[in-house]
Design a protein around this motif. Sequence first.
Motif, mmCIF file in Angstrom:
data_model
loop_
_atom_site.group_PDB
_atom_site.id
_atom_site.type_symbol
_atom_site.label_atom_id
_atom_site.label_comp_id
_atom_site.label_asym_id
_atom_site.label_seq_id
_atom_site.Cartn_x
_atom_site.Cartn_y
_atom_site.Cartn_z
ATOM 1 N N ALA A 75 0.835 -1.206 0.000
ATOM 2 C CA ALA A 75 0.000 0.000 0.000
ATOM 3 C C ALA A 75 0.865 1.249 0.000
ATOM 4 O O ALA A 75 1.848 1.353 0.741
ATOM 5 N N GLY A 76 0.497 2.219 -0.846
ATOM 6 C CA GLY A 76 1.221 3.478 -0.912
ATOM 7 C C GLY A 76 0.800 4.431 0.191
ATOM 8 O O GLY A 76 -0.173 4.197 0.914
ATOM 9 N N ARG A 77 1.543 5.524 0.288
ATOM 10 C CA ARG A 77 1.207 6.527 1.303
ATOM 11 C C ARG A 77 0.070 7.432 0.850
ATOM 12 O O ARG A 77 -0.614 8.026 1.676
ATOM 13 N N MET A 78 -0.132 7.552 -0.459
ATOM 14 C CA MET A 78 -1.084 8.538 -0.959
ATOM 15 C C MET A 78 -2.001 7.938 -2.009
ATOM 16 O O MET A 78 -1.553 7.252 -2.924
ATOM 17 N N ASP A 79 -3.292 8.185 -1.846
ATOM 18 C CA ASP A 79 -4.293 7.841 -2.851
ATOM 19 C C ASP A 79 -4.723 9.120 -3.560
ATOM 20 O O ASP A 79 -4.433 10.230 -3.092
ATOM 21 N N ARG A 80 -5.414 8.967 -4.688
ATOM 22 C CA ARG A 80 -5.831 10.135 -5.471
ATOM 23 C C ARG A 80 -7.337 10.099 -5.734
ATOM 24 O O ARG A 80 -7.943 9.029 -5.775
ATOM 25 N N LEU A 81 -7.890 11.290 -5.916
ATOM 26 C CA LEU A 81 -9.315 11.471 -6.154
ATOM 27 C C LEU A 81 -9.499 12.547 -7.217
ATOM 28 O O LEU A 81 -8.792 13.557 -7.211
ATOM 29 N N PHE B 147 -6.558 -0.488 -7.264
ATOM 30 C CA PHE B 147 -7.900 -0.515 -7.839
ATOM 31 C C PHE B 147 -8.441 0.907 -7.910
ATOM 32 O O PHE B 147 -8.068 1.775 -7.109
ATOM 33 N N THR B 148 -9.343 1.138 -8.864
ATOM 34 C CA THR B 148 -10.087 2.383 -8.964
ATOM 35 C C THR B 148 -11.510 2.145 -8.479
ATOM 36 O O THR B 148 -12.105 1.101 -8.770
ATOM 37 N N ILE C 289 -16.665 10.623 -10.326
ATOM 38 C CA ILE C 289 -15.712 10.768 -9.226
ATOM 39 C C ILE C 289 -14.902 9.469 -9.117
ATOM 40 O O ILE C 289 -15.361 8.505 -8.500
ATOM 41 N N PRO C 290 -13.721 9.416 -9.732
ATOM 42 C CA PRO C 290 -12.861 8.248 -9.553
ATOM 43 C C PRO C 290 -11.889 8.426 -8.382
ATOM 44 O O PRO C 290 -11.332 9.511 -8.180
ATOM 45 N N TYR C 291 -11.731 7.364 -7.620
ATOM 46 C CA TYR C 291 -10.779 7.306 -6.504
ATOM 47 C C TYR C 291 -9.767 6.224 -6.836
ATOM 48 O O TYR C 291 -10.137 5.097 -7.179
#
Length: 351
Positions: free
Chosen positions: A169-175, A200-201, A264-266
């Motif tokens: 797992a990374g430190r940062m996710d994006r939205l 995953f998105t 809205i993709p995460y």
Amino acid sequence: MSNTFSSVPTIDFSRLQNRETRDEALSQLREAIFVVGFMYLTNTGLEDLIKKAHARLPELFEAPENVKEACNMINSPAFLGYTRLGAETTASKTDFREQFDFATPGMKQWTEQDPIWDRLEGNNQYPDIPGVQDLVEEYMSSVSRLAETFIRYVAESLGLAPTTFDEFAGRMDRLKFVKYPPSPPNSQGVGPHKDSSGFFTFLSQDNIGGLQVLNNAGQWIDVPPVEGSLVVNIQQGFEALTGGVCAATTHRVIAPVAQTRYSIPYFRGIRKDLTLNQLKHSAAHITSRIPTIDHRAKQAVDVPSEFLSPLYSCFGEAHLRNRIMSHPDVGQKWYPELYARFLKQKIEQGA
């Protein structure tokens, strides 16, 4: 049985959480992972939050241009902020959309001693609109918890320990908050691609439609909106970790003609320090523990994974390359030497 698909399956998250229905739901999840790479995820408990977030999007994008431009992505070496219509490319063509990019808040400040790709983990630029920051942080926090649990169910469905993927797992996710305005027929909302930033998105759509996925027969399959659901798909990071056995699926968005579409993709992030050798070692270790590789598994052949390319030293460099080429104005401002290098590679590869 067929090794392709003509529709996207539905996975009921509540059935994964129920001890009496879990085994059947895990089997359905395994099928979706191997054969399709896309699924609807329903009954997540986030239905009200999804509705609340979509209700704010028209107001957000109708803000005065000076409000949006004040947080333009050009200000951010982390590629966070506002992107005006026509400023992003996919598959070497212009996308007909505008958007706001956000990420997990509270990232540490980048220094010259850190790897250059750690600059991707920067601070958000929020538009000066009341409540937007609170909404972004609530949405990211809620979907992050869902994503962590979901990925553990994915591991179980593959016959692995639930925590198998935790260490990656990374430190940062994006939205992203995305607007597709009405456009000429057959315009590219976003071109054919595989999501590139991690595991995953988790995408919430409005009721307009336009999302399509590519099956093994070369057919574009519609993914019509299902109210309250999240459309979940494999990203190239998970594809790389599983050696292409769990392949990401190429997809696109056909721009709407008469109505505005919002989505809205995460994007669930992955560790950026993973090297190619580490990825290959991890993939071999993980796939060796999957009891049976489904003979219908969809292989990653239509869009090569940048994260398995020897051109890049690690996942972070490959991801930075992707951002630079998708947003060339930002890339040229903050990474001029890398932009020139990656552009040369692209020309040499004929891409």
